[in-house]
Design an enzyme around this catalytic site. Structure first.
Site, PDB file in Angstrom:
ATOM      1  N   LEU A 156       0.836  -1.201   0.000  1.00  0.00           N
ATOM      2  CA  LEU A 156       0.000   0.000   0.000  1.00  0.00           C
ATOM      3  C   LEU A 156       0.873   1.253   0.000  1.00  0.00           C
ATOM      4  O   LEU A 156       0.381   2.363  -0.132  1.00  0.00           O
ATOM      5  CB  LEU A 156      -0.932  -0.015   1.206  1.00  0.00           C
ATOM      6  CG  LEU A 156      -1.790  -1.287   1.315  1.00  0.00           C
ATOM      7  CD1 LEU A 156      -2.570  -1.309   2.611  1.00  0.00           C
ATOM      8  CD2 LEU A 156      -2.730  -1.410   0.118  1.00  0.00           C
ATOM      9  N   ARG A 157       2.186   1.051   0.215  1.00  0.00           N
ATOM     10  CA  ARG A 157       3.197   2.110   0.105  1.00  0.00           C
ATOM     11  C   ARG A 157       3.151   3.156   1.194  1.00  0.00           C
ATOM     12  O   ARG A 157       3.865   4.149   1.118  1.00  0.00           O
ATOM     13  CB  ARG A 157       3.124   2.804  -1.268  1.00  0.00           C
ATOM     14  CG  ARG A 157       3.395   1.891  -2.456  1.00  0.00           C
ATOM     15  CD  ARG A 157       4.720   1.210  -2.381  1.00  0.00           C
ATOM     16  NE  ARG A 157       5.115   0.622  -3.670  1.00  0.00           N
ATOM     17  CZ  ARG A 157       6.098  -0.270  -3.805  1.00  0.00           C
ATOM     18  NH1 ARG A 157       6.763  -0.680  -2.740  1.00  0.00           N
ATOM     19  NH2 ARG A 157       6.406  -0.742  -4.994  1.00  0.00           N
ATOM     20  N   ASP A 160       0.873  -9.827  -5.502  1.00  0.00           N
ATOM     21  CA  ASP A 160       2.190  -9.232  -5.264  1.00  0.00           C
ATOM     22  C   ASP A 160       2.206  -7.782  -5.761  1.00  0.00           C
ATOM     23  O   ASP A 160       3.155  -7.312  -6.391  1.00  0.00           O
ATOM     24  CB  ASP A 160       3.308 -10.040  -5.924  1.00  0.00           C
ATOM     25  CG  ASP A 160       4.657  -9.738  -5.271  1.00  0.00           C
ATOM     26  OD1 ASP A 160       4.659  -9.272  -4.120  1.00  0.00           O
ATOM     27  OD2 ASP A 160       5.701  -9.953  -5.917  1.00  0.00           O
TER      28      ASP A 160
END
Lengths: 315, 424
Positions: free
Chosen positions: B64-65, B306
């Site tokens: 989700l960064r 991924d």
């Protein structure tokens, strides 16, 4: 998959790799180079084919010889040449590769000659530039050095004429060599029936046989009855990182000595893309001997690069 | 809110159902499957004619960064992408900046995710502090904060003794440890599979033995420590066979594969397509086929997206300098359907790999549609083709090798806790 080097008419738009080039184009480059060899022998070594064109030598990696031969070739075609050693400037300031290219394109560049440490860098630039700009790969990482491959073919043709009867050996650090990859593709395209690579297992890429070569680990066996031997440069740094134990041992088993040369055909030619490491991969007696065509390779390199530039500019 | 989903083809892998059945939802839960419960008055009816109704997807790896990489993607953008892809539960790896190695960070992430009211987020805690592979994190406290398991993400854990200790410590609390098998030295500087393509393109390579040696080590240490281990992103035939053997021995192992590795091989790199720069690398066609076989026979438990949104700047570079990864949340379902179609796997079995099986890996009660269960569902049109384009993706990451391709399987509704959170 679409070949990014050709335009919709199948003409050469960029020269990025020998891989995927039709034999006709390769022969056309070699034939064109023949006519430029004659230019070099004239008193006035210039032709006006690229007059008014701006050619940028874009070198992200250091090189003297390749950059110089490109520069001479461009000047003999009457182009304006700008040399840039980017390694030391923009990239170290954080500018991206394509930002650098955009800036130079804004200076009305017609052609980029690119050397870069990363495989695929020229492909990236070629995909990015406007349609009228041509890109020549002057060496990208371990991938390709197509003008070197072509000038080696030109040299072989000069001395051996018919490619379809030859046995050619490439000796040394194939794993890290863009030159070797370009030569292997070129020799295959031109129909050389037997291409050998000679190296210890640590210096060969995986599944190298898939590229159409025979693998030898014993140099004497590998050189038996070959018509041409192409030596590869061995970087000193290969002694680190467990690829080779020492320069001494490498020279003993893979250094090109007169004794080993005796196993090739008596009229075999000896080639090296330079710069040479005398006493590491090649003995001076071989490098400077009667079978060596190493200096003619350099001379022909200018004609071949002139040929490539003039063909690209004409497409 | 009462919802009646009618006329759909219900596929519920865990319960072995593939039939024309209606679903009834009330107060966030499934109250009935089949005939309506007595007196059921729907506030909303979803017409699922021509659609497949299945459990919401469970994705075992989606970055989700946040925190730290908001220029690549934000929680908002990626949670949006998740529900647009039918994903209602997702696991996020700890490779944020800073890494998820402190309870406060995990609580913050859980809280932020929860306030969006979209998919459920299951964070993986860092196995070692700062993911440096040396000192253990406070695993028990991280679990209290909401971590579902512990992982080293793609960061190296070179010290074998540290790995053994980490497994032993995790096993003390019965936590599972998620590891991507890759030997640090053998993979050093590599960006592509050590085979024909990397040799031809002159790309630094990662051999298959980088995976198998790491697997052999992990399997042995897991046996010694008695630890539950989940193996992330298998890439090779040899690796798959090692896992098969270890599972046959009865070790508590599970494993997954990325949807990209089910469909792509080294050949897809073509002329240096950085969208095919993946971790682990795309391997040979033979490896790809073996992974599909492993999925079919159950050696590989789950397919994950991924998901790795990468900004354009990090992709428009020479291959070796580009950032690895591909956006995947919105492609997980269509790529799974494509695999099912191509290999003749029944849909009920294929959907298990992205619903009930990954839920079992996680050990959470999700991925099925038993009455009483939280109503997390995905309704999709299996025959509707859509073109993968920058504008058709909600994820901030547009980096996918499938750009420009048409894929079958379009999500029409996604429900979480009985609320429609996505309509397409």
């Amino acid at each position: 998959m679409e070949n990014p080097q050709l335009n919709q008419h199948g003409e050469l738009r960029h020269l990025l790799s020998i891989e995927g080039l039709p034999a006709g184009i390769v022969r056309h480059i070699l034939d064109t180079a023949e006519s430029f060899v004659a230019v070099a022998e004239r008193e006035v070594k210039k032709v006006p084919l690229l007059r008014g064109k701006a050619i940028f030598n874009l070198f992200f990696e250091n090189s003297t010889r390749t950059r110089t031969t490109f520069e001479i070739a461009a000047k003999r075609l009457s182009a304006d040449v700008v040399n840039l050693n980017i390694g030391a400037s923009s990239q170290s300031k954080g500018e991206t590769l394509l930002d650098t290219v955009d800036n130079l394109a804004a200076m009305q560049a017609d052609m980029f000659i690119v050397r870069h440490g990363q495989s695929g860098a020229s492909h990236l630039i070629a995909r990015h530039v406007a349609p009228h700009i041509h890109v020549i790969n002057a060496g990208d990482g371990r991938h390709a050095h197509p003008t070197q491959g072509l000038l080696d073919m030109f040299t072989i043709r000069r001395y051996k004429q018919d490619f379809t009867r030859l046995r050619v050996a490439i000796v040394g650090d194939v794993l890290h060599s863009r030159v070797a990859r370009s030569e292997i593709h070129a020799l295959n395209v031109l129909g050389v029936p037997e291409i050998r690579v000679i190296a210890p297992k640590t210096l060969l890429p995986a599944e190298v046989e898939q590229m159409g070569v025979h693998v030898y680990h014993d140099m004497i066996k590998g050189l038996k009855d070959v018509d041409a031997v192409i030596m590869l440069r061995l970087q000193n740094e290969r002694m680190r990182g467990a690829l080779l134990p020492s320069a001494h041992e490498y020279y003993k088993y893979y250094g090109f000595t007169k004794d080993k040369l005796a196993h090739a055909k008596p009229d075999a030619i000896v080639m090296h893309p330079g710069p040479m490491n005398r006493g590491i991969e090649i003995e001076s007696g071989v490098a400077d001997g009667g079978q060596s065509v190493i200096l003619p390779q350099v001379t022909f390199g200018i004609a071949v690069r002139m040929a490539v530039m003039s063909i690209l500019a004409g497409s | 809110m009462k919802i009646w989903i009618k006329n759909g083809r219900l596929i519920d892998p865990k319960n072995g159902i593939d039939a024309q059945l209606d679903v009834f939802i009330a107060a966030g839960k499934i109250v009935a499957v089949g005939p309506a419960p007595a007196g059921f008055q729907a506030n909303r009816t979803l017409d699922a004619s021509g659609l497949i109704v299945c459990p919401g997807l469970v994705d075992l790896s989606a970055r989700l960064r946040e925190p730290g990489f908001e220029h690549k993607a934000t929680l908002e953008s990626e949670m949006d992408a998740a529900v647009a892809g039918g994903v209602t539960s997702l696991v996020c790896p700890p490779d944020t900046d800073p890494p998820l190695d402190e309870p406060g960070l995990v609580e913050m992430l859980k809280h932020r995710a929860k306030s969006l009211n979209l998919a459920r987020v299951y964070p993986l805690g860092a196995l070692t502090q700062k993911l440096e592979g040396e000192r253990l994190t406070e695993m028990a406290e991280l679990q209290d904060a909401g971590c579902i398991a512990f992982s080293q993400a793609d960061a190296p854990l070179v010290d074998t003794l540290a790995l053994l200790r980490a497994l032993q410590y995790a096993a003390t609390f019965d936590f599972s440890v998620w590891l991507r098998p890759q030997d640090t030295f053998l993979a050093k500087d590599g960006v592509a599979h050590d085979g024909e393509v990397a040799s031809r393109l002159g790309l630094p390579a990662i051999p298959v033995c980088a995976e198998t040696i790491a697997l052999a080590k992990i399997i042995d240490l897991a046996r010694v420590a008695g630890a539950k281990v989940h193996l992330c992103r298998l890439s090779s035939r040899a690796g798959m066979l090692l896992v098969k053997q270890a599972k046959a021995e009865g070790l508590p192992l599970t494993c997954d594969v990325s949807a990209h590795h089910v469909h792509l091989s080294e050949m897809d790199i073509g002329y240096f397509d950085t969208n095919c720069h993946m971790v682990p690398p795309l391997r040979s066609q033979r490896d790809r086929e073996a992974l599909c076989e492993g999925l079919r026979d159950g050696t590989i438990d789950a397919i994950c997206s991924d998901h790795a949104p990468v900004d354009d700047d990090a992709k428009i570079r020479p291959f070796g300098e580009s950032e690895a990864g591909a956006t995947g949340l919105e492609l997980l379902l269509p790529l799974t359907l494509k695999w099912a179609d191509r290999s003749g796997v029944p849909l009920v079995q294929a959907l298990a790999r992205i619903t009930s099986c990954p839920a079992a890996v996680l050990g959470v009660d999700a991925g099925h549609l038993t009455p009483g269960q939280r109503a997390d569902l995905c309704l999709f049109d299996p025959n509707r083709y859509w073109r993968v384009e920058r504008d058709s993706l909600r994820s901030q990451g547009k980096n996918t090798p499938f750009l420009g391709l048409e894929l079958a399987g379009k999500v029409r509704y996604t429900l979480v806790d009985g609320h429609v959170v996505y309509e397409g």
